[in-house]
Design a protein around this motif. Structure first.
Motif, PDB file in Angstrom:
ATOM      1  N   GLY A   9     -34.586  43.977  43.755  1.00 36.83           N
ATOM      2  CA  GLY A   9     -33.576  44.090  44.621  1.00 36.83           C
ATOM      3  C   GLY A   9     -33.414  45.345  45.210  1.00 36.83           C
ATOM      4  N   LEU A  10     -32.389  45.772  45.686  1.00 37.34           N
ATOM      5  CA  LEU A  10     -32.134  47.250  46.138  1.00 37.34           C
ATOM      6  C   LEU A  10     -31.639  48.127  45.467  1.00 37.34           C
ATOM      7  CD1 LEU A  10     -31.804  48.614  48.979  1.00 37.34           C
ATOM      8  CD2 LEU A  10     -29.586  47.535  49.306  1.00 37.34           C
ATOM      9  N   GLY A  14     -33.526  57.612  43.443  1.00 40.54           N
ATOM     10  CA  GLY A  14     -33.102  58.156  42.090  1.00 40.54           C
ATOM     11  C   GLY A  14     -32.567  57.185  40.938  1.00 40.54           C
ATOM     12  N   GLY A  15     -32.492  56.126  41.424  1.00 43.84           N
ATOM     13  CA  GLY A  15     -31.756  54.975  40.532  1.00 43.84           C
ATOM     14  C   GLY A  15     -32.924  54.387  39.620  1.00 43.84           C
ATOM     15  N   SER A  16     -32.622  53.363  38.804  1.00 43.00           N
ATOM     16  CA  SER A  16     -33.654  52.847  37.853  1.00 43.00           C
ATOM     17  C   SER A  16     -33.374  51.282  38.192  1.00 43.00           C
ATOM     18  CB  SER A  16     -33.128  53.255  36.505  1.00 43.00           C
ATOM     19  OG  SER A  16     -31.988  52.842  36.033  1.00 43.00           O
ATOM     20  N   LEU A  17     -34.633  50.669  37.655  1.00 46.64           N
ATOM     21  CA  LEU A  17     -34.564  49.216  37.635  1.00 46.64           C
ATOM     22  C   LEU A  17     -35.343  48.675  36.717  1.00 46.64           C
ATOM     23  CD1 LEU A  17     -33.712  46.954  40.183  1.00 46.64           C
ATOM     24  CD2 LEU A  17     -36.005  47.033  40.932  1.00 46.64           C
ATOM     25  N   LYS A  18     -35.030  47.368  36.238  1.00 43.13           N
ATOM     26  CA  LYS A  18     -35.898  46.716  35.215  1.00 43.13           C
ATOM     27  C   LYS A  18     -36.178  45.461  35.554  1.00 43.13           C
ATOM     28  CE  LYS A  18     -36.044  46.097  30.053  1.00 43.13           C
ATOM     29  NZ  LYS A  18     -35.346  46.130  28.835  1.00 43.13           N
ATOM     30  N   ASP A  89     -41.656  53.776  46.209  1.00 42.74           N
ATOM     31  CA  ASP A  89     -41.646  52.845  45.406  1.00 42.74           C
ATOM     32  C   ASP A  89     -41.638  51.407  45.935  1.00 42.74           C
ATOM     33  OD1 ASP A  89     -40.464  55.210  43.047  1.00 42.74           O
ATOM     34  OD2 ASP A  89     -42.761  54.613  43.180  1.00 42.74           O
ATOM     35  N   THR A  90     -41.111  51.622  47.105  1.00 40.03           N
ATOM     36  CA  THR A  90     -40.654  50.141  47.965  1.00 40.03           C
ATOM     37  C   THR A  90     -42.004  49.133  47.876  1.00 40.03           C
ATOM     38  OG1 THR A  90     -38.865  50.988  49.107  1.00 40.03           O
ATOM     39  CG2 THR A  90     -39.725  48.975  49.960  1.00 40.03           C
ATOM     40  N   ALA A  91     -41.856  48.177  47.682  1.00 35.64           N
ATOM     41  CA  ALA A  91     -43.247  47.305  47.553  1.00 35.64           C
ATOM     42  C   ALA A  91     -42.595  46.065  46.899  1.00 35.64           C
ATOM     43  CB  ALA A  91     -43.978  47.743  46.465  1.00 35.64           C
ATOM     44  N   VAL A  92     -43.676  45.020  47.021  1.00 34.84           N
ATOM     45  CA  VAL A  92     -43.451  43.461  46.337  1.00 34.84           C
ATOM     46  C   VAL A  92     -44.331  43.850  44.972  1.00 34.84           C
ATOM     47  CG1 VAL A  92     -44.159  41.285  46.017  1.00 34.84           C
ATOM     48  CG2 VAL A  92     -43.455  42.392  48.411  1.00 34.84           C
ATOM     49  N   GLN A 120     -39.452  41.409  45.251  1.00 38.84           N
ATOM     50  CA  GLN A 120     -39.234  42.632  46.240  1.00 38.84           C
ATOM     51  C   GLN A 120     -38.347  43.880  45.578  1.00 38.84           C
ATOM     52  OE1 GLN A 120     -40.498  43.434  49.511  1.00 38.84           O
ATOM     53  NE2 GLN A 120     -39.831  45.235  49.267  1.00 38.84           N
ATOM     54  N   VAL A 121     -39.004  44.825  45.623  1.00 40.75           N
ATOM     55  CA  VAL A 121     -38.117  46.011  45.233  1.00 40.75           C
ATOM     56  C   VAL A 121     -38.079  46.969  46.484  1.00 40.75           C
ATOM     57  CG1 VAL A 121     -37.871  48.155  43.767  1.00 40.75           C
ATOM     58  CG2 VAL A 121     -38.537  45.854  42.735  1.00 40.75           C
TER      59      VAL A 121
END
Length: 125
Positions: A9-10, A14-18, A89-92, A120-121
């Motif tokens: 997602g979007l 500075g944020g995080s994602l799992k 870090d934007t990538a598939v 997609q991130v």
């Protein structure tokens, strides 16, 4: 083996994602699973992989301070936790499965690697 990735997602810088990747069709403990990404205009690269047999991991050195891989054997699921995300870090992001020896080989993929669909991130404000 079938792989189902989710969690992209979007995200703000500075944020995080799992990310999650659920595997089916093979005995989970007989697998190595990993996360890869393809940045626009660049070749696919390994982020991290893990042996579901012995728990060993390999993470790309330049990402090791912000990305970590883990697994929940009861759910047949591997996760990629990302912190302090940057625009680059934007990538598939793709999950994949291979041998449980995978971390010993630096997550190198080949003809026996099985790929899930990408997620997609996007890191942007």
């Amino acid at each position: 083996v079938q792989l189902q990735a989710s969690g992209g997602g979007l995200v703000q810088p500075g944020g995080s994602l799992k990310l999650s990747c659920a595997a089916s069709g093979r005995t989970f403990r007989n697998l190595g699973m990993g996360w890869f990404r393809q940045i626009p205009g660049k070749e696919r690269e390994a982020v991290a992989c893990m042996s579901l047999s012995d728990g060993s991991t390999f993470t790309q050195y330049s990402l090791a301070d912000r990305f970590s891989i883990s697994a929940d054997n009861a759910k047949n699921t591997v996760y990629l936790q990302a912190y302090r995300l940057k625009a680059e870090d934007t990538a598939v992001y793709y999950c994949a499965a291979d041998s449980p020896m995978w971390p010993r080989h630096g997550c190198r993929w080949g003809t026996k690697t099985r790929w899930g669909q990408g997620t997609q991130v996007t890191v942007s404000s």
